[in-house]
Design a protein around this motif. Structure first.
Motif, mmCIF file in Angstrom:
data_model
loop_
_atom_site.group_PDB
_atom_site.id
_atom_site.type_symbol
_atom_site.label_atom_id
_atom_site.label_comp_id
_atom_site.label_asym_id
_atom_site.label_seq_id
_atom_site.Cartn_x
_atom_site.Cartn_y
_atom_site.Cartn_z
ATOM 1 N N LEU A 88 33.591 46.059 -18.364
ATOM 2 C CA LEU A 88 33.235 44.426 -18.224
ATOM 3 C C LEU A 88 32.883 43.959 -17.021
ATOM 4 O O LEU A 88 33.413 44.317 -15.851
ATOM 5 C CB LEU A 88 34.543 43.603 -18.604
ATOM 6 C CG LEU A 88 35.066 43.620 -20.014
ATOM 7 C CD1 LEU A 88 33.874 43.055 -20.904
ATOM 8 C CD2 LEU A 88 35.697 44.903 -20.507
ATOM 9 N N SER A 89 31.787 43.319 -16.568
ATOM 10 C CA SER A 89 31.332 43.079 -15.289
ATOM 11 C C SER A 89 30.281 42.015 -15.514
ATOM 12 O O SER A 89 29.405 42.103 -16.671
ATOM 13 C CB SER A 89 30.568 44.096 -14.653
ATOM 14 O OG SER A 89 29.538 44.157 -14.359
ATOM 15 N N PRO A 90 30.045 40.940 -14.691
ATOM 16 C CA PRO A 90 28.880 39.931 -14.725
ATOM 17 C C PRO A 90 27.441 40.528 -14.516
ATOM 18 O O PRO A 90 26.561 40.103 -14.847
ATOM 19 C CB PRO A 90 29.114 39.038 -13.450
ATOM 20 C CG PRO A 90 30.414 39.550 -12.812
ATOM 21 C CD PRO A 90 30.819 40.860 -13.475
ATOM 22 N N SER A 133 28.797 41.817 -20.047
ATOM 23 C CA SER A 133 28.891 40.257 -19.436
ATOM 24 C C SER A 133 29.307 39.543 -20.558
ATOM 25 O O SER A 133 28.388 39.327 -21.239
ATOM 26 C CB SER A 133 28.158 39.916 -18.375
ATOM 27 O OG SER A 133 28.093 38.567 -18.284
ATOM 28 N N ILE A 134 30.254 38.477 -20.217
ATOM 29 C CA ILE A 134 30.552 37.485 -21.348
ATOM 30 C C ILE A 134 29.844 36.219 -20.987
ATOM 31 O O ILE A 134 30.002 34.997 -21.815
ATOM 32 C CB ILE A 134 32.009 37.230 -21.599
ATOM 33 C CG1 ILE A 134 32.635 36.650 -20.494
ATOM 34 C CG2 ILE A 134 32.747 38.467 -22.111
ATOM 35 C CD1 ILE A 134 34.007 36.078 -21.007
ATOM 36 N N GLY A 135 28.909 36.049 -20.011
ATOM 37 C CA GLY A 135 28.199 35.105 -19.552
ATOM 38 C C GLY A 135 28.039 34.827 -17.817
ATOM 39 O O GLY A 135 28.607 35.771 -17.332
ATOM 40 N N TYR A 137 28.938 33.766 -15.179
ATOM 41 C CA TYR A 137 29.705 33.243 -14.303
ATOM 42 C C TYR A 137 30.757 34.420 -13.876
ATOM 43 O O TYR A 137 30.882 35.277 -14.448
ATOM 44 C CB TYR A 137 30.586 31.905 -15.116
ATOM 45 C CG TYR A 137 30.925 32.410 -16.570
ATOM 46 C CD1 TYR A 137 30.262 31.832 -17.501
ATOM 47 C CD2 TYR A 137 32.058 32.891 -16.513
ATOM 48 C CE1 TYR A 137 30.527 32.413 -18.638
ATOM 49 C CE2 TYR A 137 32.239 33.559 -17.856
ATOM 50 C CZ TYR A 137 31.759 33.140 -19.030
ATOM 51 O OH TYR A 137 31.933 33.325 -20.357
ATOM 52 N N LEU A 139 34.519 35.640 -13.244
ATOM 53 C CA LEU A 139 35.832 35.487 -13.464
ATOM 54 C C LEU A 139 36.503 36.446 -12.368
ATOM 55 O O LEU A 139 36.021 37.072 -11.780
ATOM 56 C CB LEU A 139 36.180 36.019 -14.994
ATOM 57 C CG LEU A 139 35.524 35.656 -15.990
ATOM 58 C CD1 LEU A 139 35.675 36.551 -17.213
ATOM 59 C CD2 LEU A 139 35.915 34.251 -16.241
ATOM 60 N N ALA A 145 37.452 38.458 -20.135
ATOM 61 C CA ALA A 145 36.240 39.215 -20.637
ATOM 62 C C ALA A 145 36.477 39.990 -21.744
ATOM 63 O O ALA A 145 36.152 40.259 -22.960
ATOM 64 C CB ALA A 145 35.120 39.690 -19.796
#
Ligand code: ADE
Length: 232
Positions: A88-90, A133-135, A137, A139, A145
Protein backbone atom coordinates in the motif's frame (compact mmCIF):
# COMPACT_ATOMS: atom_id res chain seq x y z
CA UNK A 1 -12.57 -21.73 -0.76
CA UNK A 2 -11.07 -19.48 1.87
CA UNK A 3 -9.17 -16.33 0.92
CA UNK A 4 -6.25 -15.85 3.28
CA UNK A 5 -5.02 -12.34 4.07
CA UNK A 6 -1.64 -11.77 5.69
CA UNK A 7 -1.43 -8.16 6.80
CA UNK A 8 1.98 -6.80 7.85
CA UNK A 9 1.56 -3.77 10.07
CA UNK A 10 3.09 -1.91 13.01
CA UNK A 11 -0.47 -1.33 14.29
CA UNK A 12 -2.28 -4.69 14.38
CA UNK A 13 -4.82 -3.40 16.92
CA UNK A 14 -5.88 -0.69 14.47
CA UNK A 15 -6.38 -3.27 11.72
CA UNK A 16 -8.14 -5.73 14.01
CA UNK A 17 -10.53 -3.02 15.24
CA UNK A 18 -12.03 -2.87 11.75
CA UNK A 19 -11.78 -6.52 10.71
CA UNK A 20 -13.56 -7.63 13.91
CA UNK A 21 -16.73 -5.71 13.00
CA UNK A 22 -19.59 -5.89 10.53
CA UNK A 23 -19.08 -7.48 7.09
CA UNK A 24 -15.34 -8.27 7.44
CA UNK A 25 -16.16 -10.15 10.66
CA UNK A 26 -19.12 -12.00 9.14
CA UNK A 27 -16.95 -13.01 6.18
CA UNK A 28 -14.43 -14.57 8.59
CA UNK A 29 -17.13 -16.29 10.65
CA UNK A 30 -18.50 -17.83 7.46
CA UNK A 31 -15.06 -19.14 6.54
CA UNK A 32 -14.91 -17.09 3.33
CA UNK A 33 -11.80 -15.34 4.60
CA UNK A 34 -9.00 -15.64 7.19
CA UNK A 35 -7.04 -12.69 8.56
CA UNK A 36 -3.49 -13.19 9.81
CA UNK A 37 -1.91 -10.06 11.29
CA UNK A 38 1.86 -9.77 11.63
CA UNK A 39 3.75 -6.99 13.39
CA UNK A 40 7.11 -6.65 11.67
CA UNK A 41 8.49 -4.96 14.80
CA UNK A 42 8.57 -8.51 16.23
CA UNK A 43 11.29 -9.22 13.65
CA UNK A 44 13.41 -6.16 14.51
CA UNK A 45 16.72 -6.47 16.38
CA UNK A 46 18.13 -4.65 19.40
CA UNK A 47 16.62 -3.45 22.66
CA UNK A 48 14.61 -0.80 20.86
CA UNK A 49 13.48 -3.05 18.02
CA UNK A 50 13.83 -0.11 15.63
CA UNK A 51 11.95 -0.50 12.35
CA UNK A 52 12.96 2.86 10.88
CA UNK A 53 16.13 4.88 10.37
CA UNK A 54 17.32 8.18 8.88
CA UNK A 55 17.40 8.50 5.09
CA UNK A 56 20.70 8.30 3.22
CA UNK A 57 21.24 11.64 1.52
CA UNK A 58 19.46 13.52 4.29
CA UNK A 59 16.03 15.04 4.38
CA UNK A 60 13.07 15.04 6.72
CA UNK A 61 11.40 11.94 8.09
CA UNK A 62 12.39 8.35 8.62
CA UNK A 63 12.50 5.35 6.29
CA UNK A 64 11.37 1.78 7.02
CA UNK A 65 14.43 -0.45 7.34
CA UNK A 66 14.65 -3.48 5.06
CA UNK A 67 15.75 -6.16 7.58
CA UNK A 68 12.61 -6.50 9.78
CA UNK A 69 10.28 -6.46 6.78
CA UNK A 70 12.36 -9.00 4.82
CA UNK A 71 12.48 -11.28 7.87
CA UNK A 72 8.77 -10.94 8.52
CA UNK A 73 7.85 -11.61 4.89
CA UNK A 74 10.15 -14.66 4.71
CA UNK A 75 8.49 -16.01 7.85
CA UNK A 76 4.97 -15.39 6.51
CA UNK A 77 5.83 -17.03 3.17
CA UNK A 78 6.63 -20.31 4.96
CA UNK A 79 3.02 -20.48 6.19
CA UNK A 80 1.39 -21.45 2.91
CA UNK A 81 1.26 -21.02 -0.88
CA UNK A 82 2.84 -17.97 -2.54
CA UNK A 83 0.54 -15.00 -1.95
CA UNK A 84 -0.32 -12.13 -4.26
CA UNK A 85 1.90 -9.39 -2.79
CA UNK A 86 0.25 -5.99 -2.25
CA UNK A 87 2.17 -2.94 -1.07
CA UNK A 88 0.00 0.00 0.00
CA UNK A 89 1.47 3.31 -1.08
CA UNK A 90 0.41 6.57 -2.74
CA UNK A 91 2.73 5.60 -5.60
CA UNK A 92 0.70 2.54 -6.54
CA UNK A 93 -1.90 1.92 -9.23
CA UNK A 94 -5.28 3.35 -8.30
CA UNK A 95 -7.62 1.03 -6.43
CA UNK A 96 -10.99 0.54 -8.15
CA UNK A 97 -13.85 -1.96 -8.09
CA UNK A 98 -12.12 -3.77 -10.98
CA UNK A 99 -9.01 -4.23 -8.85
CA UNK A 100 -11.18 -5.46 -5.95
CA UNK A 101 -12.68 -8.07 -8.32
CA UNK A 102 -9.18 -9.13 -9.40
CA UNK A 103 -8.06 -9.57 -5.81
CA UNK A 104 -11.23 -11.43 -4.80
CA UNK A 105 -10.20 -14.21 -7.21
CA UNK A 106 -6.84 -14.83 -5.44
CA UNK A 107 -6.36 -17.63 -2.89
CA UNK A 108 -3.94 -15.67 -0.71
CA UNK A 109 -3.01 -11.97 -0.42
CA UNK A 110 -0.16 -10.47 1.57
CA UNK A 111 -0.51 -6.75 2.30
CA UNK A 112 2.35 -4.58 3.51
CA UNK A 113 1.40 -1.38 5.36
CA UNK A 114 4.02 1.37 5.51
CA UNK A 115 4.54 4.19 7.98
CA UNK A 116 6.85 7.21 8.12
CA UNK A 117 8.22 8.62 4.86
CA UNK A 118 8.17 5.26 3.16
CA UNK A 119 9.96 2.00 2.46
CA UNK A 120 13.63 1.44 1.84
CA UNK A 121 13.64 0.90 -1.94
CA UNK A 122 15.18 -2.56 -1.57
CA UNK A 123 11.87 -3.78 -0.13
CA UNK A 124 10.32 -2.91 -3.52
CA UNK A 125 13.09 -4.76 -5.31
CA UNK A 126 12.86 -7.87 -3.12
CA UNK A 127 9.55 -9.18 -4.48
CA UNK A 128 7.11 -8.65 -7.34
CA UNK A 129 4.68 -6.20 -5.77
CA UNK A 130 1.25 -5.10 -6.81
CA UNK A 131 1.64 -1.55 -5.46
CA UNK A 132 -1.79 -0.06 -4.75
CA UNK A 133 -2.97 3.45 -3.85
CA UNK A 134 -6.51 4.15 -2.65
CA UNK A 135 -6.40 7.74 -3.91
CA UNK A 136 -4.32 10.82 -4.49
CA UNK A 137 -3.81 11.85 -0.88
CA UNK A 138 -1.26 10.89 1.73
CA UNK A 139 -2.33 8.86 4.75
CA UNK A 140 -0.17 8.49 7.85
CA UNK A 141 0.22 4.83 7.05
CA UNK A 142 -0.96 2.01 4.85
CA UNK A 143 -3.41 0.53 7.38
CA UNK A 144 -6.47 2.52 6.36
CA UNK A 145 -5.71 1.74 2.73
CA UNK A 146 -5.27 -1.99 3.47
CA UNK A 147 -8.58 -1.94 5.33
CA UNK A 148 -10.36 -0.23 2.46
CA UNK A 149 -8.99 -2.85 0.07
CA UNK A 150 -9.82 -5.75 2.39
CA UNK A 151 -13.37 -4.52 2.98
CA UNK A 152 -14.03 -4.01 -0.73
CA UNK A 153 -12.67 -7.50 -1.50
CA UNK A 154 -14.36 -9.59 1.22
CA UNK A 155 -17.83 -8.30 0.39
CA UNK A 156 -17.39 -9.74 -3.12
CA UNK A 157 -16.72 -13.28 -1.87
CA UNK A 158 -19.54 -15.76 -2.52
CA UNK A 159 -22.17 -15.82 0.22
CA UNK A 160 -20.81 -12.94 2.29
CA UNK A 161 -23.56 -10.44 1.51
CA UNK A 162 -26.31 -13.06 1.55
CA UNK A 163 -28.75 -13.86 -1.23
CA UNK A 164 -30.65 -10.64 -1.70
CA UNK A 165 -28.03 -7.99 -1.20
CA UNK A 166 -25.99 -8.13 -4.34
CA UNK A 167 -22.71 -6.28 -4.48
CA UNK A 168 -23.17 -6.24 -8.25
CA UNK A 169 -26.01 -3.76 -8.14
CA UNK A 170 -24.14 -1.15 -6.18
CA UNK A 171 -22.13 1.81 -7.39
CA UNK A 172 -19.15 0.74 -9.47
CA UNK A 173 -20.37 -2.83 -9.58
CA UNK A 174 -21.37 -4.62 -12.74
CA UNK A 175 -25.10 -4.15 -12.23
CA UNK A 176 -27.27 -1.60 -14.00
CA UNK A 177 -25.50 -2.23 -17.29
CA UNK A 178 -22.10 -1.15 -16.10
CA UNK A 179 -20.46 1.62 -14.21
CA UNK A 180 -23.30 3.68 -12.85
CA UNK A 181 -23.82 5.22 -9.45
CA UNK A 182 -26.66 3.97 -7.28
CA UNK A 183 -30.25 5.05 -7.85
CA UNK A 184 -32.11 6.72 -4.89
CA UNK A 185 -33.47 4.39 -2.20
CA UNK A 186 -36.55 4.84 -0.03
CA UNK A 187 -38.11 2.99 2.90
CA UNK A 188 -41.10 3.75 5.14
CA UNK A 189 -42.73 6.12 5.96
CA UNK A 190 -44.27 7.00 2.61
CA UNK A 191 -44.22 10.65 3.62
CA UNK A 192 -41.57 12.24 5.83
CA UNK A 193 -41.54 15.97 6.61
CA UNK A 194 -43.38 16.72 3.40
CA UNK A 195 -41.13 14.55 1.21
CA UNK A 196 -42.90 11.65 -0.51
CA UNK A 197 -41.69 8.34 -1.88
CA UNK A 198 -42.01 8.47 -5.70
CA UNK A 199 -45.30 6.90 -6.88
CA UNK A 200 -43.61 4.48 -9.25
CA UNK A 201 -41.84 2.70 -6.36
CA UNK A 202 -45.19 2.11 -4.65
CA UNK A 203 -46.81 0.80 -7.83
CA UNK A 204 -45.50 -2.78 -7.61
CA UNK A 205 -44.85 -2.61 -11.35
CA UNK A 206 -41.44 -4.25 -11.63
CA UNK A 207 -40.79 -3.17 -15.21
CA UNK A 208 -41.55 0.49 -14.49
CA UNK A 209 -39.51 0.38 -11.30
CA UNK A 210 -36.47 -1.05 -13.09
CA UNK A 211 -36.80 1.60 -15.81
CA UNK A 212 -37.06 4.44 -13.26
CA UNK A 213 -34.03 3.16 -11.33
CA UNK A 214 -31.92 2.95 -14.47
CA UNK A 215 -32.91 6.49 -15.51
CA UNK A 216 -32.11 7.81 -12.04
CA UNK A 217 -28.77 6.02 -11.94
CA UNK A 218 -27.84 7.47 -15.35
CA UNK A 219 -28.91 10.98 -14.35
CA UNK A 220 -27.00 10.83 -11.09
CA UNK A 221 -23.89 9.50 -12.82
CA UNK A 222 -24.07 12.19 -15.51
CA UNK A 223 -24.39 14.92 -12.89
CA UNK A 224 -21.81 13.70 -10.40
CA UNK A 225 -19.36 11.45 -12.24
CA UNK A 226 -19.52 12.09 -15.99
CA UNK A 227 -16.05 10.53 -16.24
CA UNK A 228 -17.66 7.13 -15.55
CA UNK A 229 -19.80 7.48 -18.69
CA UNK A 230 -16.91 8.27 -21.00
CA UNK A 231 -16.55 4.62 -21.99
CA UNK A 232 -20.25 4.28 -23.03
N1 ADE B 1 -0.23 5.04 2.33
C1 ADE B 1 -0.26 6.38 2.52
N2 ADE B 1 -1.13 6.97 1.70
C2 ADE B 1 -1.69 5.97 0.94
C3 ADE B 1 -2.67 5.94 -0.09
N3 ADE B 1 -3.26 7.04 -0.54
N4 ADE B 1 -2.97 4.75 -0.63
C4 ADE B 1 -2.35 3.62 -0.21
N5 ADE B 1 -1.44 3.59 0.76
C5 ADE B 1 -1.10 4.75 1.33
Amino acid sequence: MTLRFDILTLFPAMVNAVLSQSIPRIAAEQGAVEYHLHNFRDFAEGVHQAVDDRPYGGGAGMVLKPEPIFKCIRHVLTEGPMPHMVMLSPQGRRFTQRVAEELAAKPRILMLCGRYEGFDERIRLGWQWDEISIGDYVLSGGELAALAVTDAVVRLLPGVLGDEASADEESFGKGLEGRLLEYPHYTRPVEFEGMRVPEVLQSGHHGEIAKWRLEQARKRTKERRPDLLDGE
